[in-house]
Scaffold this active site. Structure first.
Site, PDB file in Angstrom:
ATOM      1  N   LEU A 140       0.865  -1.177   0.000  1.00  0.00           N
ATOM      2  CA  LEU A 140       0.000   0.000   0.000  1.00  0.00           C
ATOM      3  C   LEU A 140       0.898   1.222   0.000  1.00  0.00           C
ATOM      4  O   LEU A 140       1.984   1.208   0.609  1.00  0.00           O
ATOM      5  CB  LEU A 140      -0.895   0.034   1.252  1.00  0.00           C
ATOM      6  CG  LEU A 140      -2.003  -1.017   1.395  1.00  0.00           C
ATOM      7  CD1 LEU A 140      -2.700  -0.843   2.738  1.00  0.00           C
ATOM      8  CD2 LEU A 140      -3.005  -0.925   0.265  1.00  0.00           C
ATOM      9  N   ASP A 141       0.476   2.292  -0.657  1.00  0.00           N
ATOM     10  CA  ASP A 141       1.234   3.536  -0.609  1.00  0.00           C
ATOM     11  C   ASP A 141       1.344   4.022   0.830  1.00  0.00           C
ATOM     12  O   ASP A 141       0.477   3.734   1.672  1.00  0.00           O
ATOM     13  CB  ASP A 141       0.542   4.621  -1.442  1.00  0.00           C
ATOM     14  CG  ASP A 141       0.587   4.352  -2.934  1.00  0.00           C
ATOM     15  OD1 ASP A 141       1.341   3.462  -3.354  1.00  0.00           O
ATOM     16  OD2 ASP A 141      -0.154   5.034  -3.671  1.00  0.00           O
ATOM     17  N   ARG A 142       2.376   4.797   1.095  1.00  0.00           N
ATOM     18  CA  ARG A 142       2.597   5.322   2.443  1.00  0.00           C
ATOM     19  C   ARG A 142       1.340   6.011   3.006  1.00  0.00           C
ATOM     20  O   ARG A 142       0.973   5.806   4.173  1.00  0.00           O
ATOM     21  CB  ARG A 142       3.758   6.326   2.436  1.00  0.00           C
ATOM     22  CG  ARG A 142       4.045   6.954   3.800  1.00  0.00           C
ATOM     23  CD  ARG A 142       4.901   8.208   3.643  1.00  0.00           C
ATOM     24  NE  ARG A 142       6.226   7.879   3.174  1.00  0.00           N
ATOM     25  CZ  ARG A 142       7.279   7.685   3.965  1.00  0.00           C
ATOM     26  NH1 ARG A 142       7.145   7.803   5.270  1.00  0.00           N
ATOM     27  NH2 ARG A 142       8.460   7.395   3.463  1.00  0.00           N
ATOM     28  N   THR A 144      -1.815   5.739   2.023  1.00  0.00           N
ATOM     29  CA  THR A 144      -3.057   4.982   1.920  1.00  0.00           C
ATOM     30  C   THR A 144      -3.218   4.138   3.175  1.00  0.00           C
ATOM     31  O   THR A 144      -2.296   3.415   3.572  1.00  0.00           O
ATOM     32  CB  THR A 144      -3.045   4.069   0.683  1.00  0.00           C
ATOM     33  OG1 THR A 144      -2.868   4.853  -0.490  1.00  0.00           O
ATOM     34  CG2 THR A 144      -4.354   3.291   0.569  1.00  0.00           C
ATOM     35  N   ARG A 246      -4.699   6.472  -7.993  1.00  0.00           N
ATOM     36  CA  ARG A 246      -4.483   7.921  -7.961  1.00  0.00           C
ATOM     37  C   ARG A 246      -4.312   8.472  -9.371  1.00  0.00           C
ATOM     38  O   ARG A 246      -4.882   9.515  -9.725  1.00  0.00           O
ATOM     39  CB  ARG A 246      -3.266   8.230  -7.084  1.00  0.00           C
ATOM     40  CG  ARG A 246      -3.463   7.789  -5.629  1.00  0.00           C
ATOM     41  CD  ARG A 246      -2.149   7.684  -4.873  1.00  0.00           C
ATOM     42  NE  ARG A 246      -1.514   8.982  -4.731  1.00  0.00           N
ATOM     43  CZ  ARG A 246      -0.303   9.157  -4.209  1.00  0.00           C
ATOM     44  NH1 ARG A 246       0.413   8.098  -3.805  1.00  0.00           N
ATOM     45  NH2 ARG A 246       0.209  10.354  -4.102  1.00  0.00           N
TER      46      ARG A 246
END
Length: 327
Positions: A140-142, A144, A246
């Site tokens: 997961l993105d930082r 998110t 995104r």
């Protein structure tokens, strides 16, 4: 370890790289040490020389030579602070003997990097080291928040990773986006490519045959709207490209609120004081040994702030919002 050992590759480790296979068992080994042992022929697979990045097949026999000793307690990387261990344990959504699911908070990176010393991978030391250490199966993105699944054994991690690779994992993200997408539901198929944009690297739309372009597909459904200003969306990535959701929402002209990298003037005006409004809400995938896992993460404080600002109620949502599109 001072003796030569021959170890069979577990069926759940089929396809794992040799260097990763070794570091799961002896995490103190460095990549340089592993490459040196492989180049000198001390590590062998089924009797033959092997490269550090070679993929292993289930049942293969790996010759492991005497290895450097692990650092003594107090040497090497510092032990995990008890407060960090307690924090890691507080994130648990679900745990059994094979699976660990965490509710990753916004702002916590999954893996370390330059100047990033506190991250999920480091916090996993709360469960132990070596074979006791859970293994990441996706990312997961930082910024998110939401469900992050790990395997607690090499075999479980391989099966969970395989479920993601074979698209047997159904991910449902919640996002607040600028404007009102039309149509309100559908599938966006738009290849993406990493490019330098100004002083930063971004993922942007690409032509299918453009060098570096990768297919990317996102399913989307409108859950609720705050007039025409903001829409609460359920998003399901059918592919796992970096920053896919995104970049796709920006390409649709409806960027996710609170996103300083993939935003526009409209989203910036609506995002004042908000962090990224993207949350990995629900994940359904096969359990490594039995049945199906259905994991759900409560809203993060960052998402709650967005919901409160625009008047959304999380209880309005269908737990399976994509089901109606398949009727």
């Amino acid at each position: 370890m001072r003796e030569v050992r021959t170890i069979a590759v577990d069926p759940g480790e089929d396809g794992v790289r040799l260097d990763r296979w070794l570091r799961r068992r002896w995490p103190h080994l460095t990549q340089i040490q592993i490459q040196k042992l492989a180049r000198s022929g001390q590590i062998r697979v089924d009797g033959g020389r092997a490269k550090a990045d070679q993929r292993l097949a289930a049942g293969a026999m790996v010759r492991v030579p005497p290895l450097p000793d692990a650092p003594k307690p107090g040497e090497g990387k510092p032990a995990l602070d008890p407060r960090d261990a307690a924090f890691a344990r507080s994130l648990v959504l679900y745990e059994d003997e094979e699976v660990l699911a965490l509710n990753k908070p916004s702002g916590l990176a999954v893996q370390g990097g330059t100047k990033t010393t506190r991250h999920v991978d480091r916090l996993l030391s709360a469960w132990g080291e070596g074979l006791d250490r859970p293994r990441l199966t996706h990312r997961l993105d930082r910024d998110t928040s939401g469900v992050l699944v790990l395997g607690k054994t090499p075999a479980a991690a391989a099966k969970l990773s395989g479920a993601f690779a074979r698209r047997r994992a159904e991910k449902t993200y919640w996002a607040l986006v600028a404007g009102a997408p039309k149509p309100p539901e559908g599938v966006l198929e738009l290849p993406l490519v990493k490019k330098g944009v100004g002083d930063r690297e971004m993922v942007v739309p690409a032509q299918p045959k453009e060098p570096g372009a990768e297919p990317a597909e996102t399913e989307f459904v409108t859950v609720s709207r705050a007039a025409q200003r903001v829409t609460w969306m359920a998003l399901r990535p059918h592919t796992g490209r970096t920053h896919q959701l995104r970049a796709h929402m920006l390409a649709m002209g409806h960027p996710i609120l609170g996103d300083p990298k993939y935003g526009n003037e409209a989203s910036a005006a609506l995002s004042e004081g908000l962090k990224l409004q993207l949350h990995a809400r629900r994940l359904t995938l096969p359990h490594p040994s039995r049945g199906t896992l259905i994991l759900e993460a409560p809203l993060s404080k960052e998402m709650k702030a967005g919901f409160e600002r625009f008047g959304f109620d999380e209880h309005e949502a269908d737990p399976e919002p994509f089901r109606r599109r398949r009727r």
